[in-house]
Design a protein around this motif. Structure first.
Motif, mmCIF file in Angstrom:
data_model
loop_
_atom_site.group_PDB
_atom_site.id
_atom_site.type_symbol
_atom_site.label_atom_id
_atom_site.label_comp_id
_atom_site.label_asym_id
_atom_site.label_seq_id
_atom_site.Cartn_x
_atom_site.Cartn_y
_atom_site.Cartn_z
ATOM 1 N N ARG A 198 34.159 31.696 15.587
ATOM 2 C CA ARG A 198 33.735 30.799 16.655
ATOM 3 C C ARG A 198 33.492 31.594 17.925
ATOM 4 O O ARG A 198 33.801 32.784 17.997
ATOM 5 C CB ARG A 198 34.793 29.719 16.902
ATOM 6 N N ASP A 199 32.944 30.928 18.936
ATOM 7 C CA ASP A 199 32.691 31.572 20.215
ATOM 8 C C ASP A 199 34.018 32.054 20.810
ATOM 9 O O ASP A 199 34.932 31.259 21.011
ATOM 10 C CB ASP A 199 32.028 30.559 21.149
ATOM 11 N N PRO A 200 34.126 33.352 21.100
ATOM 12 C CA PRO A 200 35.409 33.877 21.586
ATOM 13 C C PRO A 200 35.675 33.610 23.061
ATOM 14 O O PRO A 200 36.694 34.036 23.592
ATOM 15 C CB PRO A 200 35.258 35.380 21.349
ATOM 16 N N THR A 201 34.760 32.900 23.753
ATOM 17 C CA THR A 201 34.885 32.751 25.203
ATOM 18 C C THR A 201 36.199 32.113 25.613
ATOM 19 O O THR A 201 36.889 32.580 26.520
ATOM 20 C CB THR A 201 33.712 31.913 25.754
ATOM 21 N N LEU A 202 36.586 31.012 24.934
ATOM 22 C CA LEU A 202 37.811 30.317 25.301
ATOM 23 C C LEU A 202 39.023 31.205 25.090
ATOM 24 O O LEU A 202 39.911 31.298 25.949
ATOM 25 C CB LEU A 202 37.958 29.024 24.490
ATOM 26 N N SER A 203 39.062 31.871 23.941
ATOM 27 C CA SER A 203 40.170 32.776 23.652
ATOM 28 C C SER A 203 40.242 33.886 24.687
ATOM 29 O O SER A 203 41.305 34.205 25.216
ATOM 30 C CB SER A 203 40.000 33.373 22.258
ATOM 31 N N LEU A 233 33.869 45.246 26.584
ATOM 32 C CA LEU A 233 32.485 45.474 27.005
ATOM 33 C C LEU A 233 31.691 46.215 25.932
ATOM 34 O O LEU A 233 30.493 45.970 25.742
ATOM 35 C CB LEU A 233 32.460 46.276 28.313
ATOM 36 N N TRP A 234 32.339 47.105 25.209
ATOM 37 C CA TRP A 234 31.665 47.868 24.177
ATOM 38 C C TRP A 234 31.259 46.986 22.998
ATOM 39 O O TRP A 234 30.165 47.142 22.446
ATOM 40 C CB TRP A 234 32.567 49.002 23.711
ATOM 41 N N PHE A 235 32.127 46.058 22.621
ATOM 42 C CA PHE A 235 31.877 45.278 21.417
ATOM 43 C C PHE A 235 31.215 43.917 21.667
ATOM 44 O O PHE A 235 30.688 43.320 20.745
ATOM 45 C CB PHE A 235 33.194 45.045 20.653
ATOM 46 N N LEU A 242 30.018 38.013 30.200
ATOM 47 C CA LEU A 242 31.439 38.321 30.294
ATOM 48 C C LEU A 242 31.842 38.636 31.732
ATOM 49 O O LEU A 242 32.844 38.114 32.237
ATOM 50 C CB LEU A 242 31.769 39.512 29.382
ATOM 51 N N ILE A 243 31.040 39.454 32.396
ATOM 52 C CA ILE A 243 31.402 39.889 33.752
ATOM 53 C C ILE A 243 31.219 38.766 34.772
ATOM 54 O O ILE A 243 32.122 38.466 35.561
ATOM 55 C CB ILE A 243 30.571 41.117 34.150
ATOM 56 N N LEU A 244 30.044 38.121 34.744
ATOM 57 C CA LEU A 244 29.702 37.160 35.792
ATOM 58 C C LEU A 244 30.340 35.793 35.605
ATOM 59 O O LEU A 244 30.659 35.112 36.593
ATOM 60 C CB LEU A 244 28.177 37.006 35.873
ATOM 61 N N PHE A 245 30.537 35.356 34.371
ATOM 62 C CA PHE A 245 31.014 33.996 34.133
ATOM 63 C C PHE A 245 32.451 33.925 33.614
ATOM 64 O O PHE A 245 32.983 32.831 33.438
ATOM 65 C CB PHE A 245 30.076 33.278 33.164
ATOM 66 N N VAL A 247 35.033 37.225 33.880
ATOM 67 C CA VAL A 247 35.877 38.136 34.642
ATOM 68 C C VAL A 247 35.899 37.781 36.123
ATOM 69 O O VAL A 247 36.977 37.640 36.724
ATOM 70 C CB VAL A 247 35.405 39.595 34.460
ATOM 71 N N VAL A 248 34.731 37.603 36.726
ATOM 72 C CA VAL A 248 34.662 37.342 38.169
ATOM 73 C C VAL A 248 35.330 36.019 38.547
ATOM 74 O O VAL A 248 36.189 35.996 39.447
ATOM 75 C CB VAL A 248 33.204 37.408 38.670
ATOM 76 N N PRO A 249 34.986 34.883 37.897
ATOM 77 C CA PRO A 249 35.635 33.614 38.299
ATOM 78 C C PRO A 249 37.151 33.631 38.140
ATOM 79 O O PRO A 249 37.882 33.198 39.034
ATOM 80 C CB PRO A 249 34.991 32.586 37.366
ATOM 81 N N ILE A 250 37.637 34.138 37.000
ATOM 82 C CA ILE A 250 39.081 34.139 36.773
ATOM 83 C C ILE A 250 39.770 35.126 37.711
ATOM 84 O O ILE A 250 40.812 34.823 38.305
ATOM 85 C CB ILE A 250 39.391 34.475 35.299
ATOM 86 N N GLY A 251 39.179 36.302 37.886
ATOM 87 C CA GLY A 251 39.763 37.289 38.779
ATOM 88 C C GLY A 251 39.822 36.810 40.215
ATOM 89 O O GLY A 251 40.847 36.966 40.896
ATOM 90 N N VAL A 252 38.725 36.206 40.694
ATOM 91 C CA VAL A 252 38.683 35.703 42.072
ATOM 92 C C VAL A 252 39.677 34.567 42.264
ATOM 93 O O VAL A 252 40.354 34.475 43.296
ATOM 94 C CB VAL A 252 37.255 35.246 42.422
ATOM 95 N N THR A 253 39.796 33.691 41.270
ATOM 96 C CA THR A 253 40.729 32.558 41.373
ATOM 97 C C THR A 253 42.175 33.043 41.489
ATOM 98 O O THR A 253 42.921 32.602 42.372
ATOM 99 C CB THR A 253 40.594 31.640 40.148
ATOM 100 N N VAL A 254 42.577 33.941 40.604
ATOM 101 C CA VAL A 254 43.960 34.436 40.637
ATOM 102 C C VAL A 254 44.211 35.259 41.896
ATOM 103 O O VAL A 254 45.247 35.105 42.558
ATOM 104 C CB VAL A 254 44.267 35.263 39.366
ATOM 105 N N LEU A 255 43.257 36.141 42.255
ATOM 106 C CA LEU A 255 43.417 36.939 43.461
ATOM 107 C C LEU A 255 43.473 36.048 44.697
ATOM 108 O O LEU A 255 44.306 36.263 45.593
ATOM 109 C CB LEU A 255 42.264 37.935 43.590
#
Length: 543
Positions: A198-203, A233-235, A242-245, A247-255
């Motif tokens: 399945r789409d790994p995005t949620l995981s 990023l390699w796989f 991955l980066i824009l939708f 890493v960035v949203p989750i990182g900015v929210t927690v930070l």
């Protein structure tokens, strides 16, 4: 159609093929272990909770000042309004996120009227033991996901038996919380698995949340997640997504959350990760507290932590050939080796990973025996262990259990016992003020005493000028001379606490000022980084 897992005694199909991390236990194909595994995950968690609770109660020794001074002491000040904040909090290189966990616990105890000496000491470690049980469960889950049920059991066995995990994991160190978050996060990263249906995005989003929280608590945790991030990023097929939708949203929210929390607590805008990076990496501020040779983690530090599990972990890596997971270990040890200041706890988060591979090798022993005896069709062959496995398990039990109990119950317990004694004395109104004539941060403080009375310890804050000894160093170099200087400005305390190694040099001084010994607590059989500090002595004013 969902592909079925091959029914083999020891799967070696996870050799580093392609990632698979997204399905949960309920989504896995049904096989002979599934129903048992579903129930065992709950029972494993309950077992881990019970084990870690006992573990937390058995830990009665002093290990690292940060357990008290950077977590519980800060939480105590937040909740009760008094406590000591070390120089790190004045420079803004610590986040309030980790102490806030224990501040909430203290608040609940206070509201229920349960903030008594015993609970004030034990409750934080019991809370940490519950978090540790979560980490243990995810060692089991990650091992099952990457290998199989047999490996999961032996990985958990290794995790619970290892002496350093027993000794350090239930302590209220930020490294312990970082380790829990790391273990949970690794379970949700697709780059560590072989395939996904399945789409790994949620995981992956859950993994990113754990990574972000881990970095918020300890910025150096980014060393681990940089490795995982580069693998992902390699796989991954869509790197920009991955980066824009993710890493960035989750990182900015927690930070953003941690910045706001620190703004409320500090009273001004403080960017903790930047301050932490500048002090520890750009200016090597950590070197003030001592340095080690570059290979210390490989030759001494991590070797002592993993102890007798080392050969089993190495053999497990060669058997499993899961190089992506195994690669985290040399990556972390190598990067931390660049820093001059090194401590055991800094690499605690990768110890469970090494122990997972110990589980791989231990599981392979019994499965190979099963294969050899399969033709005999003995109904009891699946529960019999070969001699090699019996010797291995016996060796691990015989080496780790005594070490764990000695370090948790005996070595350096005087600092804890002395403060527990003074806490009871203060509750009974027999303590008015305390002076600690010993190296700085050598005992717990207000979080254990839990009484708002004057206390004084010897300062060891880093000086702007290199080479100038601090109060703690000056006292250790010349106890008598320092005491005579201190006498000119002090207000006589009702109690003095010191190690016996300095007590011998100050007996005349103490007698001259009408102090007498009221209690002595065993501390250690051997020296650590100074002269032997065999006991902690408490003196009281009699004049």
């Amino acid at each position: 159609m969902r592909r079925q897992r091959a029914n083999v005694p020891f799967p070696i199909s996870n050799k580093d093929a392609s990632p698979d991390l997204s399905y949960s236990t309920e989504e896995k194909p049904k096989d002979q272990h599934d129903s048992h595994l579903f129930h065992s995950e709950r029972s494993v968690f309950l077992l881990c909770v019970a084990f870690r609770a006992v573990n937390a109660l058995l830990v009665q020794t002093y290990f690292n000042p940060d357990e008290h001074w950077q977590a519980l002491e800060v939480a105590h000040k937040i909740t009760f309004g008094y406590g000591h904040l070390t120089w790190e909090w004045k420079r803004g290189i610590r986040s309030y996120l980790h102490p806030m966990v224990f501040a909430l616990l203290y608040k609940v105890l206070a509201l229920l009227g349960l903030d008594k000496p015993w609970l004030m000491v034990k409750a934080p470690r019991l809370l940490q033991s519950f978090l540790c049980a979560v980490g243990d469960l995810y060692v089991y889950k990650l091992s099952h996901a990457l290998f199989d049920y047999h490996v999961a059991r032996w990985a958990l066995f290794s995790e619970l038996l290892n002496w350093f995990m027993f000794f350090c994991f239930p302590r209220t160190l930020s490294n312990s919380f970082e380790t829990v978050l790391t273990l949970v996060g690794l379970y949700y990263w697709p780059c560590l698995r072989s395939s996904s249906t399945r789409d790994p995005t949620l995981s992956r989003s859950w993994g990113l949340c754990m990574a972000a929280l881990s970095c918020a608590i300890r910025p150096t945790s980014a060393v681990i997640w940089a490795y995982i991030g580069l693998l992902e990023l390699w796989f991954t097929r869509n790197r920009m997504k991955l980066i824009l939708f993710e890493v960035v949203p989750i990182g900015v929210t927690v930070l953003g959350f941690t910045i706001i929390l620190d703004r409320l607590m500090y009273g001004s805008w403080v960017l903790v990760p930047l301050n932490f990076l500048q002090f520890n990496f750009l200016t090597s501020g950590g070197d003030y507290y001592g340095t080690h040779v570059w290979h210390w983690y490989f030759s001494q530090g991590f070797t002592v932590m993993i102890f007798t599990f080392l050969p089993f972990s190495i053999l497990g890596i060669t058997v499993a050939k899961h190089w992506r997971l195994a690669g985290i270990i040399p990556w972390v040890l190598g990067l931390y080796s660049i820093l001059g200041h090194k401590e055991f706890r800094f690499v605690l988060a990768v110890l469970p990973i090494a122990l997972i591979f110990s589980g791989v090798y231990l599981a392979s022993l019994s499965n190979l025996y099963h294969l050899r005896n399969e033709s005999k069709q003995s109904p009891r062959s699946h529960v019999r262990w070969p001699a090699k496995k019996r010797w291995a398990v016996g060796f691990l039990l015989a080496t780790n259990i005594p070490m764990a109990l000695y370090m948790s119950l005996v070595h350096q317990r005087g600092a804890e016992d002395a403060m527990n004694f003074l806490s009871v004395e203060a509750a009974n109104g027999r303590v008015k003020s305390i002076l600690f004539l010993m190296p700085c941060h050598a005992t717990p403080y207000y979080s254990t005493l839990h009484h708002n009375i004057p206390m004084r310890f010897l300062d060891c804050s880093p000086s702007e000028e290199r080479g100038i000894p601090d109060e703690s160093d000056r006292f250790m170099m010349d106890p008598s001379g320092f005491a005579l200087e201190l006498e000119k400005t002090w207000s006589l305390p009702s109690h003095i606490v010191l190690f016996d190694s300095e007590e011998r040099k100050l007996r005349e001084f103490l007698a001259l000022h009408s102090f007498k010994e009221i209690n002595r607590f065993f501390h250690a059989h051997f020296k650590v980084d100074r002269d032997l500090q065999a006991s902690v002595v408490v003196y009281t004013l009699t004049g």
